[in-house]
Scaffold this active site. Structure first.
Site, PDB file in Angstrom:
ATOM      1  N   TYR A 112      86.045  81.401 -74.154  1.00 38.27           N
ATOM      2  CA  TYR A 112      85.903  82.847 -74.377  1.00 38.27           C
ATOM      3  C   TYR A 112      87.053  83.556 -73.634  1.00 38.27           C
ATOM      4  CZ  TYR A 112      83.594  87.444 -73.967  1.00 38.27           C
ATOM      5  OH  TYR A 112      83.285  88.780 -74.009  1.00 38.27           O
ATOM      6  N   LYS A 209      73.812  88.888 -76.070  1.00 38.99           N
ATOM      7  CA  LYS A 209      73.840  88.456 -77.463  1.00 38.99           C
ATOM      8  C   LYS A 209      72.405  88.204 -77.960  1.00 38.99           C
ATOM      9  CE  LYS A 209      78.278  88.746 -76.889  1.00 38.99           C
ATOM     10  NZ  LYS A 209      79.167  87.696 -76.481  1.00 38.99           N
TER      11      LYS A 209
HETATM   12  C1  LIG Z   1      80.103  87.830 -75.393  1.00 38.11           C
HETATM   13  C2  LIG Z   1      80.344  86.551 -74.710  1.00 38.11           C
HETATM   14  C3  LIG Z   1      80.420  86.494 -73.322  1.00 38.11           C
HETATM   15  C4  LIG Z   1      80.411  87.720 -72.456  1.00 38.11           C
HETATM   16  O1  LIG Z   1      79.234  88.424 -72.499  1.00 38.11           O
HETATM   17  P1  LIG Z   1      79.214  89.976 -72.096  1.00 38.11           P
HETATM   18  O2  LIG Z   1      77.785  90.253 -71.875  1.00 38.11           O
HETATM   19  O3  LIG Z   1      79.836  90.700 -73.240  1.00 38.11           O
HETATM   20  O4  LIG Z   1      80.033  90.102 -70.848  1.00 38.11           O
HETATM   21  C5  LIG Z   1      80.583  85.257 -72.750  1.00 38.11           C
HETATM   22  N1  LIG Z   1      80.676  84.143 -73.478  1.00 38.11           N
HETATM   23  C6  LIG Z   1      80.605  84.161 -74.819  1.00 38.11           C
HETATM   24  C7  LIG Z   1      80.708  82.884 -75.562  1.00 38.11           C
HETATM   25  C8  LIG Z   1      80.453  85.359 -75.483  1.00 38.11           C
HETATM   26  O5  LIG Z   1      80.424  85.379 -76.810  1.00 38.11           O
END
Ligand SMILES: *Cc1c(COP(=O)(O)O)cnc(C)c1O
Length: 392
Positions: A112, A209
């Protein structure tokens, strides 16, 4: 003595419905209270100094944070869970819990992007060096080991390009040098992959997510194995991380329906992907749950499901103008970062300059798609129209 059945024999769907709830402790209410607090009072100085009171200060935990942490600990099969302010915050704090000055960290090249940024900008200030490795390495990751390699980061499938990793082989190799293995497991969520059962020490979620699931809260989680838990607990307590109670509560509420949401995300995604396969404008689909995907065998071995996030490559010769026209023509798919909510999203993928070890073809133009809970036939119509507009 407890008369309750052993939590460990409960299936994940049952854990999602029951873990972290204690109605008897809250006058019978099904859900825990949203505790807004700073100070916690003690009945007397003896209790204050004895350390015998369960809650002492809201930063250290409340019934609300404890409910979410307990539910995740049981779902992840972990020794304990800590919450963070975002997924990226969870990644940063997990790294700081297992690394110190002079250490070497291995990170997959498909990581990421903001994790890479953290490793490149903050860790060097503490004398921690990072090497990016090819995510295809399995047992042969040993060739990357240095005498000071103390931690190995993994993420499967990789961000934007969706390469699977042999996490079992990597954790086995890591054991030989006593290195901590971290896994960003956001794509599968703890429902479709339990990293700790694969030998991972620190299992990380961007709760933002699928756990939250409604695009309305940012939150991160870190669940630890027995051996990684003491340092994680110590580090996060020392860093003063605290998540607002309403956000913790919304994550807990999201968690209750994770299974039914993910099932639909996967079902819809398979319908859309099956259709995309037939389109001449699409040259490849990046989704490990497809038998044709290079990561399919590893996905089948280690995961029990797939989520709604995948990528596809536009056919060779696609211009920037065509790719842009496609995204601009979408009506149901929102153009925006993040994913894991109930709605569909799309972003263009540009790999130029963001990989340092592997060499993606700079000419290939790709899309990253999140399939939400809409009717897949409507999503297909939207994609079809956008492809027709772009490739007129
Ligand atoms: C979105 C995401 C993050 C970060 O998450 P946030 O809550 O936006 O900081 C980390 N790892 C992956 C694989 C992601 O898709």
């Amino acid at each position: 003595m407890t008369t309750k059945p052993d939590k460990n024999i409960r299936k994940p769907d049952t854990l999602l419905a029951h873990s972290g709830r204690d109605p008897a402790g809250f006058h019978g209410f099904v859900n825990p209270p949203v505790v807004h607090a700073s100070t916690v009072l003690f009945p007397d100085i003896e209790t204050m100094t004895s350390g015998g009171q369960k809650y002492v200060y809201a930063r250290r935990g409340t019934p609300t944070t404890e409910a979410l942490e307990t539910a995740l600990t049981e779902l992840e099969g972990a020794a304990g869970t800590k919450l963070a302010t975002s997924g990226l915050n969870a990644i940063a704090l997990a790294c700081l819990s297992c690394l110190k000055t002079g250490d070497h960290l291995l990170v997959p090249d498909t990581i990421y992007g903001p994790t890479r940024h953290f490793a490149d900008t903050v860790l060097p200030n503490f004398g921690i060096e990072t090497t990016y490795y090819d995510p295809a390495l399995a047992d042969d990751i040993r060739a990357e080991f240095k005498p000071n390699t103390r931690a190995i980061f993994t993420e499967a499938p990789g961000s934007l390009t969706f390469e699977m990793q042999d996490v079992r082989a990597i954790t086995t190799a890591a054991r030989t040098i006593g290195a901590t293995v971290l896994m960003d497991n956001t794509w599968a969520s703890p429902l479709y992959c339990q990293p700790i059962s694969l030998g991972v020490d620190l299992s990380i979620q961007a709760g933002t997510k699928y756990i939250v699931g409604h695009s309305d809260v940012m939150l991160g989680t870190i669940s630890a194995s027995e051996r990684a838990w003491p340092a994680l607990d110590r580090t996060l307590s020392a860093m003063g991380t605290h998540i607002a109670p309403d956000d913790v509560y919304l994550a807990l509420r999201g968690l209750r329906t994770l299974s039914v949401r993910l099932e639909r995300h996967m079902k819809n995604t398979l319908v859309v992907v099956d259709w995309l396969k037939t389109r001449p404008e699409v040259s490849a689909i990046r989704y490990p749950a497809l038998e044709s995907d290079p990561g399919y065998t590893l996905w089948k071995r280690d995961f029990s499901g797939a989520s709604g996030l995948f990528g596809f490559d536009f056919m060779a010769g696609t211009t920037d103008a065509q790719s842009t026209a496609f995204f601009n023509a979408l009506e149901l798919f929102g153009l925006g970062y993040s994913w894991g909510g109930f709605e569909s999203l799309a972003i263009p993928v540009r790999l130029k300059g963001i990989r340092t070890t592997t060499t993606p073809d700079p000419a290939v133009k790709s899309a990253r798609i999140h399939i939400g809970l809409e009717d897949p036939e409507d999503l297909i119509k939207d994609l079809k129209r956008a492809l027709e507009v772009a490739f007129l």
